[in-house]
Motif scaffolding. Sequence first.
Motif, PDB file in Angstrom:
ATOM      1  N   THR A   5       0.806  -1.216   0.000  1.00 39.09           N
ATOM      2  CA  THR A   5       0.000   0.000   0.000  1.00 39.09           C
ATOM      3  C   THR A   5       0.842   1.270   0.000  1.00 39.09           C
ATOM      4  O   THR A   5       0.318   2.353  -0.097  1.00 39.09           O
ATOM      5  CB  THR A   5      -0.939   0.030   1.221  1.00 39.09           C
ATOM      6  N   ALA A   6       2.159   1.134   0.131  1.00 36.76           N
ATOM      7  CA  ALA A   6       3.027   2.313   0.152  1.00 36.76           C
ATOM      8  C   ALA A   6       3.031   2.971  -1.228  1.00 36.76           C
ATOM      9  O   ALA A   6       3.059   2.293  -2.248  1.00 36.76           O
ATOM     10  CB  ALA A   6       4.450   1.917   0.531  1.00 36.76           C
ATOM     11  N   PRO A   7       2.996   4.311  -1.262  1.00 40.93           N
ATOM     12  CA  PRO A   7       3.030   4.979  -2.562  1.00 40.93           C
ATOM     13  C   PRO A   7       4.410   4.841  -3.218  1.00 40.93           C
ATOM     14  O   PRO A   7       5.417   4.702  -2.548  1.00 40.93           O
ATOM     15  CB  PRO A   7       2.741   6.436  -2.223  1.00 40.93           C
ATOM     16  N   HIS A   8       4.409   4.869  -4.527  1.00 40.68           N
ATOM     17  CA  HIS A   8       5.646   4.868  -5.303  1.00 40.68           C
ATOM     18  C   HIS A   8       6.011   6.334  -5.541  1.00 40.68           C
ATOM     19  O   HIS A   8       5.153   7.143  -5.880  1.00 40.68           O
ATOM     20  CB  HIS A   8       5.438   4.168  -6.649  1.00 40.68           C
ATOM     21  N   ILE A   9       7.268   6.682  -5.366  1.00 46.49           N
ATOM     22  CA  ILE A   9       7.723   8.057  -5.543  1.00 46.49           C
ATOM     23  C   ILE A   9       8.437   8.177  -6.886  1.00 46.49           C
ATOM     24  O   ILE A   9       9.345   7.403  -7.188  1.00 46.49           O
ATOM     25  CB  ILE A   9       8.683   8.494  -4.411  1.00 46.49           C
ATOM     26  N   GLU A  16       7.855  16.046  -7.986  1.00 43.78           N
ATOM     27  CA  GLU A  16       7.915  14.784  -7.255  1.00 43.78           C
ATOM     28  C   GLU A  16       6.492  14.338  -6.967  1.00 43.78           C
ATOM     29  O   GLU A  16       5.688  15.104  -6.436  1.00 43.78           O
ATOM     30  CB  GLU A  16       8.687  14.945  -5.946  1.00 43.78           C
ATOM     31  N   MET A  17       6.187  13.099  -7.344  1.00 45.52           N
ATOM     32  CA  MET A  17       4.839  12.578  -7.180  1.00 45.52           C
ATOM     33  C   MET A  17       4.865  11.304  -6.362  1.00 45.52           C
ATOM     34  O   MET A  17       5.681  10.427  -6.606  1.00 45.52           O
ATOM     35  CB  MET A  17       4.221  12.273  -8.546  1.00 45.52           C
ATOM     36  N   ALA A  22      -2.313   1.604  -5.638  1.00 42.59           N
ATOM     37  CA  ALA A  22      -3.516   1.185  -6.366  1.00 42.59           C
ATOM     38  C   ALA A  22      -3.582   1.794  -7.766  1.00 42.59           C
ATOM     39  O   ALA A  22      -4.222   1.241  -8.653  1.00 42.59           O
ATOM     40  CB  ALA A  22      -4.763   1.575  -5.566  1.00 42.59           C
ATOM     41  N   LEU A  23      -2.928   2.937  -7.994  1.00 40.41           N
ATOM     42  CA  LEU A  23      -2.927   3.585  -9.306  1.00 40.41           C
ATOM     43  C   LEU A  23      -1.681   3.267 -10.124  1.00 40.41           C
ATOM     44  O   LEU A  23      -1.614   3.592 -11.298  1.00 40.41           O
ATOM     45  CB  LEU A  23      -3.022   5.105  -9.151  1.00 40.41           C
ATOM     46  N   ALA A  24      -0.705   2.652  -9.495  1.00 41.69           N
ATOM     47  CA  ALA A  24       0.588   2.420 -10.152  1.00 41.69           C
ATOM     48  C   ALA A  24       0.575   1.112 -10.930  1.00 41.69           C
ATOM     49  O   ALA A  24       1.273   0.165 -10.598  1.00 41.69           O
ATOM     50  CB  ALA A  24       1.704   2.427  -9.111  1.00 41.69           C
ATOM     51  N   THR A  29       3.653   3.046 -14.401  1.00 42.16           N
ATOM     52  CA  THR A  29       4.984   3.028 -13.783  1.00 42.16           C
ATOM     53  C   THR A  29       6.096   2.979 -14.828  1.00 42.16           C
ATOM     54  O   THR A  29       7.143   3.588 -14.632  1.00 42.16           O
ATOM     55  CB  THR A  29       5.133   1.853 -12.795  1.00 42.16           C
ATOM     56  N   GLU A  30       5.868   2.287 -15.931  1.00 34.73           N
ATOM     57  CA  GLU A  30       6.876   2.245 -16.993  1.00 34.73           C
ATOM     58  C   GLU A  30       7.109   3.641 -17.580  1.00 34.73           C
ATOM     59  O   GLU A  30       8.248   4.059 -17.781  1.00 34.73           O
ATOM     60  CB  GLU A  30       6.430   1.281 -18.093  1.00 34.73           C
ATOM     61  N   LYS A  31       6.029   4.363 -17.845  1.00 36.55           N
ATOM     62  CA  LYS A  31       6.162   5.707 -18.419  1.00 36.55           C
ATOM     63  C   LYS A  31       6.742   6.692 -17.416  1.00 36.55           C
ATOM     64  O   LYS A  31       7.510   7.581 -17.785  1.00 36.55           O
ATOM     65  CB  LYS A  31       4.812   6.184 -18.937  1.00 36.55           C
TER      66      LYS A  31
END
Length: 68
Positions: A5-9, A16-17, A22-24, A29-31
Amino acid sequence: MTPPTAPHIYRLNGVEMAVPAALANDAITEKLADGSYEGDEARAVDRCVRPEFRVLELGAGIGYVGAL
């Protein structure tokens, strides 16, 4: 190990996002990783939007273009 559940940075063009897991999905993520995420939109912002403009972004998704 990172919890699922940790966000990807990600960092693109100085933005910085923190993308929620859940959205990754793989396509996003590739783009984000190769710097091509919303590339056309980012170039349009750079060419067309000026500091004095007011902009309404509909369907902001993860907010990258709005942050630009």
